[in-house]
Design a protein around this motif. Structure first.
Motif, mmCIF file in Angstrom:
data_model
loop_
_atom_site.group_PDB
_atom_site.id
_atom_site.type_symbol
_atom_site.label_atom_id
_atom_site.label_comp_id
_atom_site.label_asym_id
_atom_site.label_seq_id
_atom_site.Cartn_x
_atom_site.Cartn_y
_atom_site.Cartn_z
ATOM 1 N N TRP A 123 36.158 44.382 43.425
ATOM 2 C CA TRP A 123 37.122 43.451 43.212
ATOM 3 C C TRP A 123 37.837 43.393 44.159
ATOM 4 O O TRP A 123 38.296 41.511 45.228
ATOM 5 N N ARG A 124 38.794 43.836 44.660
ATOM 6 C CA ARG A 124 39.715 44.116 45.873
ATOM 7 C C ARG A 124 38.894 43.974 47.484
ATOM 8 O O ARG A 124 38.843 42.611 47.943
ATOM 9 N N LEU A 125 37.722 43.808 47.460
ATOM 10 C CA LEU A 125 36.503 43.622 48.630
ATOM 11 C C LEU A 125 35.886 42.406 48.139
ATOM 12 O O LEU A 125 35.897 41.932 49.784
ATOM 13 N N THR A 126 35.580 42.082 47.358
ATOM 14 C CA THR A 126 34.724 40.424 46.490
ATOM 15 C C THR A 126 35.512 39.764 46.459
ATOM 16 O O THR A 126 35.663 38.269 46.898
ATOM 17 N N ARG A 127 36.708 39.625 45.623
ATOM 18 C CA ARG A 127 37.148 39.314 44.894
ATOM 19 C C ARG A 127 36.657 37.714 43.925
ATOM 20 O O ARG A 127 37.000 36.788 43.901
ATOM 21 N N TRP A 128 35.283 38.432 43.985
ATOM 22 C CA TRP A 128 34.488 37.254 43.071
ATOM 23 C C TRP A 128 35.310 37.754 41.270
ATOM 24 O O TRP A 128 35.426 38.514 40.487
ATOM 25 N N PRO A 129 35.093 36.675 40.724
ATOM 26 C CA PRO A 129 35.627 36.160 39.326
ATOM 27 C C PRO A 129 35.182 36.354 38.310
ATOM 28 O O PRO A 129 36.701 37.307 37.282
ATOM 29 N N TRP A 130 34.053 37.431 38.612
ATOM 30 C CA TRP A 130 33.537 38.046 36.883
ATOM 31 C C TRP A 130 34.016 39.757 36.315
ATOM 32 O O TRP A 130 34.251 39.459 35.519
ATOM 33 N N LEU A 131 34.621 39.844 37.998
ATOM 34 C CA LEU A 131 34.692 41.121 37.638
ATOM 35 C C LEU A 131 36.848 40.894 37.328
ATOM 36 O O LEU A 131 36.995 41.955 36.231
ATOM 37 N N GLU A 132 37.409 40.201 36.841
ATOM 38 C CA GLU A 132 38.601 40.277 36.860
ATOM 39 C C GLU A 132 38.245 40.126 35.013
ATOM 40 O O GLU A 132 38.936 41.291 34.555
ATOM 41 N N THR A 133 37.507 39.746 34.510
ATOM 42 C CA THR A 133 36.536 39.601 33.399
ATOM 43 C C THR A 133 36.533 40.876 32.713
ATOM 44 O O THR A 133 36.447 41.371 31.728
#
Length: 197
Positions: free
Chosen positions: A26-36
């Motif tokens: 998530w830190r590298l890509t900031r993909w929103p689904w990784l927050e979930t």
């Protein structure tokens, strides 16, 4: 190694590794689904740690009752497996606090592509007033801020005896992050680039 002890190690290591992988990606890509995925992993990790603690207690209890001569080995495994289980708590807390800080922080970059120095670049917003200058030609600067209210995000630049400015964002508010880059071009021209989360 008994099955219960193996299960205790597995219950400690699995959420630790998967949670670390989710956070790092998530830190590298900031993909929103990784927050979930991170929120789900916190819940799954909590259950896994509790189940692992049950396996560890069972294994230790049986080990102490059955083998008096191997108590040092049992203590060592109990310490290692228990430590791995407990390590999940501070690691998950650090990841969560860091993610919240990143998501609520507004990141602003100023890139000087004008060919001449910017002597002053003053940014004003709700509870914010900061001068990011001077910025040499070809250089850029970055600033992270957290707003204390609602309002617009404006700037005033001073470059070669001329003063000019503009609105970087019409509405910002505390608790919501953002990512904006402003490119300063020749003749007081500028381009604002907003990164979509």
């Amino acid at each position: 190694m008994s099955r219960s002890l193996y299960a205790a190690y597995l219950c400690g290591a699995t959420p630790l590794l998967i949670g670390s992988l989710i956070y790092t990606t998530w830190r590298l890509t900031r993909w929103p689904w990784l927050e979930t995925a991170g929120l789900i992993m916190i819940a799954v990790g909590t259950i896994s740690v509790m189940v692992g603690a049950g396996f560890l207690f069972r294994c230790t209890w049986k080990g102490f009752r059955a083998a008096r001569i191997h108590r040092a080995k049992i203590r060592l495994h109990a310490f290692l497996a228990g430590g791995m289980l407990l390590l999940n708590v501070p690691v998950a807390t650090i990841f969560a606090v860091s993610a919240i800080h990143i998501m609520t922080c507004y990141v602003m970059r100023v890139s000087n592509e004008s060919g001449s120095a910017i002597e002053s670049f003053v940014v004003t917003g709700p509870g914010i007033r900061v001068d990011l200058g001077p910025i040499a030609p070809g250089q850029s600067t970055e600033y992270q801020m957290t707003f204390s209210g609602d309002g617009s995000l404006d700037f005033i630049a001073r470059q070669q005896q001329s003063v000019w400015g503009g609105v970087m964002e019409g509405y910002v508010t505390g608790g919501l992050g953002g990512d904006t880059t402003i490119r300063i071009m020749p003749n007081s021209q500028f381009q604002i680039i907003k990164k979509q989360n």
